[in-house]
Design an enzyme around this catalytic site. Sequence first.
Site, PDB file in Angstrom:
ATOM      1  N   GLU A 251      51.232  22.989   2.100  1.00  0.00           N
ATOM      2  CA  GLU A 251      50.798  23.591   3.359  1.00  0.00           C
ATOM      3  C   GLU A 251      51.828  23.349   4.461  1.00  0.00           C
ATOM      4  O   GLU A 251      52.325  24.275   5.074  1.00  0.00           O
ATOM      5  CB  GLU A 251      49.448  23.010   3.791  1.00  0.00           C
ATOM      6  CG  GLU A 251      48.839  23.686   4.997  1.00  0.00           C
ATOM      7  CD  GLU A 251      48.192  25.020   4.641  1.00  0.00           C
ATOM      8  OE1 GLU A 251      47.730  25.173   3.499  1.00  0.00           O
ATOM      9  OE2 GLU A 251      48.171  25.913   5.508  1.00  0.00           O
TER      10      GLU A 251
ATOM     11  N   GLU B 175      49.979  -4.280  26.864  1.00  0.00           N
ATOM     12  CA  GLU B 175      49.768  -3.086  26.043  1.00  0.00           C
ATOM     13  C   GLU B 175      50.129  -3.324  24.576  1.00  0.00           C
ATOM     14  O   GLU B 175      50.318  -2.367  23.824  1.00  0.00           O
ATOM     15  CB  GLU B 175      50.527  -1.889  26.624  1.00  0.00           C
ATOM     16  CG  GLU B 175      52.038  -2.027  26.676  1.00  0.00           C
ATOM     17  CD  GLU B 175      52.560  -2.748  27.920  1.00  0.00           C
ATOM     18  OE1 GLU B 175      51.756  -3.382  28.622  1.00  0.00           O
ATOM     19  OE2 GLU B 175      53.785  -2.684  28.172  1.00  0.00           O
TER      20      GLU B 175
ATOM     21  N   ASP C  55      49.913  13.163  13.812  1.00  0.00           N
ATOM     22  CA  ASP C  55      51.193  13.408  13.143  1.00  0.00           C
ATOM     23  C   ASP C  55      52.105  12.184  13.154  1.00  0.00           C
ATOM     24  O   ASP C  55      53.194  12.186  13.747  1.00  0.00           O
ATOM     25  CB  ASP C  55      51.908  14.608  13.810  1.00  0.00           C
ATOM     26  CG  ASP C  55      51.065  15.864  13.793  1.00  0.00           C
ATOM     27  OD1 ASP C  55      50.326  16.066  12.819  1.00  0.00           O
ATOM     28  OD2 ASP C  55      51.141  16.641  14.766  1.00  0.00           O
TER      29      ASP C  55
ATOM     30  N   GLU D 295      53.323  -8.223  26.060  1.00  0.00           N
ATOM     31  CA  GLU D 295      52.933  -7.113  26.913  1.00  0.00           C
ATOM     32  C   GLU D 295      51.419  -6.910  26.795  1.00  0.00           C
ATOM     33  O   GLU D 295      50.857  -7.006  25.700  1.00  0.00           O
ATOM     34  CB  GLU D 295      53.660  -5.838  26.494  1.00  0.00           C
ATOM     35  CG  GLU D 295      55.165  -5.920  26.615  1.00  0.00           C
ATOM     36  CD  GLU D 295      55.613  -6.233  28.030  1.00  0.00           C
ATOM     37  OE1 GLU D 295      55.039  -5.671  28.985  1.00  0.00           O
ATOM     38  OE2 GLU D 295      56.528  -7.065  28.194  1.00  0.00           O
TER      39      GLU D 295
HETATM   40  O1  FUB Z   1      49.848  18.616  15.398  1.00  0.00           O
HETATM   41  C1  FUB Z   1      50.084  19.996  15.247  1.00  0.00           C
HETATM   42  C2  FUB Z   1      50.172  20.370  13.795  1.00  0.00           C
HETATM   43  O2  FUB Z   1      49.018  19.956  13.098  1.00  0.00           O
HETATM   44  C3  FUB Z   1      51.287  19.661  13.056  1.00  0.00           C
HETATM   45  O3  FUB Z   1      52.562  20.189  13.324  1.00  0.00           O
HETATM   46  C4  FUB Z   1      50.814  19.845  11.659  1.00  0.00           C
HETATM   47  O4  FUB Z   1      51.473  19.031  10.720  1.00  0.00           O
HETATM   48  C5  FUB Z   1      49.346  19.535  11.780  1.00  0.00           C
HETATM   49  O5  FUB Z   1      49.106  18.165  11.691  1.00  0.00           O
END
Ligand code: FUB
Length: 603
Positions: A212, A333, A38, A331
């Site tokens: 969605e 990382e 995400d 760094e």
């Molecule tokens: O990562 C959890 C859920 O999966 C997210 O809120 C959605 O957008 C999907 O990616």
Amino acid sequence: MTTRRIIAIAVSVLCAIALSPVAARADNPIVQTIYTADPAPIVHNGRVYLYTGHDEDGSTYFTMREWRVYSSADMVNWTDHGSPMNLATFSWASADAWAGHVAYRNGRFYYYVPVKNRSTGRMAIGVGVSDSPTGPFRDAIGRPLVENGEIDPNVFIDDDGQAYLYWGNPNLWYVRLNADMTSFSGGPTQIPLTTAGFGARSGNASRPTLYEEGPWVYKRNGTYYNVFAAECCSEFIGYSTAPGPTGPWTYRGTVMPRQGGSFTNHAGVIDFNGGSYFFYHNGALPGGGGYTRSVAVERFTYNANGTIPTINMTTTGAPQVGTLNPYVRQEAETIAWSSGIETEVSTEGGLNVGWIENGDHIKVKGAAFGAGATSFTARVASAAAGGRIELRLDGVNGTVVGTCTVPATGGWQTWTTVTCPVSGATGTHDLYLRFAGGSGTLFNVNWWQFAGSTGGGGNLLTNGDAEGGTTGWGVFGSGTLTSQTGTVHGGSRSIGITGRTASWNGPSQNVTAQLSNGRSYTTSVWVRAQSGTPSAKVTLALTANGTTSYVQLTPAATLSTSGWTQLTGTASVSWSGTLTGATVYVETAAGTDSLFVDDASMQ
Ligand code: FUB
């Protein structure tokens, strides 16, 4: 055996089978040390900050307890800043640290996230706030900002200053945020999910359109875009456009087709440094899948009519913007690609790289060595026997330009600094830190830095890391310098300045003898406010033939009291006649706030 260890072995086995040159190693996904999901990128003060979720190793559901943040100035080398916020930030939340989004306003960062409300059992939107893009964030209001069981918040601030919070699955909602970003006017409003607006889905009466989840709303050339995850499962990324922030929306088609081994996808779109970038997630890491996802990025160009081209997932990712400066403290990382290692919180601040075993490596891309490096310094710790850091160019088995021995230090957070000679590192190369030693965990690395001979990229500044107290430093104008131990960027000391009486007053160094006429210099200084949120920059005052001129060495950036800001830039320096004075100094656009300065370099 950790998932990271499995990843390391799988990657090295694949490399051996493919016999491909390691220099061509993929740079997508962006993070190899954990599973990330995400993506929510923002641009702030010349860097991209990438906020992600964290899929736990071996997850069989969206088992997510914290968010993570990474940053980059070049789109390929990403610095891991750890976790800026987690479920415990919201005392009322019980689970599901899912897809969030950060918005910046009036010197603060607001982090909108979906989490499960313990008392209702429903998904709600919480909001964290911080003075720093890397956190820590605290719960801004101590309760959900809005709650209707739906997820995936996204904030867009229009040119007139009105902020909109969008979210939703299965519906799509918005609410007008007030200027405080933590309250709203009017109620949540549903955006009509029409087939004209969001495309037609067949075979699902309860979801007649393609929308969605995961809306990402932004404005470009007067057109509003909503890029979203479409038609689970698997999801593809689609988009709609509108003449205003609330519609009416028109479906425009596919941005990213279904691909990549994760049944969800999630978009983030930004412009940075003249390019447009599309962030998404997939299941590309070993062990990856629908619940063990990884964030990746592609650069793209809008079509002439403003439509978004079809973007496919790649393993090469975005091209590098500029180069990485190996002569300033980096760094450990900060990573373009890694194998086998993990990151953890360091007692010296920030993170360090750990769980290093024989054969593990870190790649940083496009290190600009210029005329040549002469030595390499690293901050290391080992509760075991230590080992070696092999410095290799252009491949994990590439030319060795130096080897540093890491001793036992008596603890994983007992830090010491090691230095070793370097030869043959000239020009620009991918740099591999290959770790070697006996069995088991070898050592940790906090940061590293090369030094060069005169003209070869060496630091013109004396005691730039401030570890030698105030040696080499002066004050441009008025103010009192002190060597500080309580607030440091790296090592154990920084420079503090108080008592400035004008905005142009600041810590300075005389570089008259070091400058070459007509050369380009890259400057990097880490600065932090002791009070206020001043805008700061690094300036060079040049006096030649009795006339003083001023060169802005870095763009201005807003400081905060809660974190360090890197002022960095490249500028040409030239003068006519005889140079009689050259002073580098940190100043603010206005005011006389006291400052901290650390890890300064000019080369
Ligand atoms: O990562 C959890 C859920 O999966 C997210 O809120 C959605 O957008 C999907 O990616």
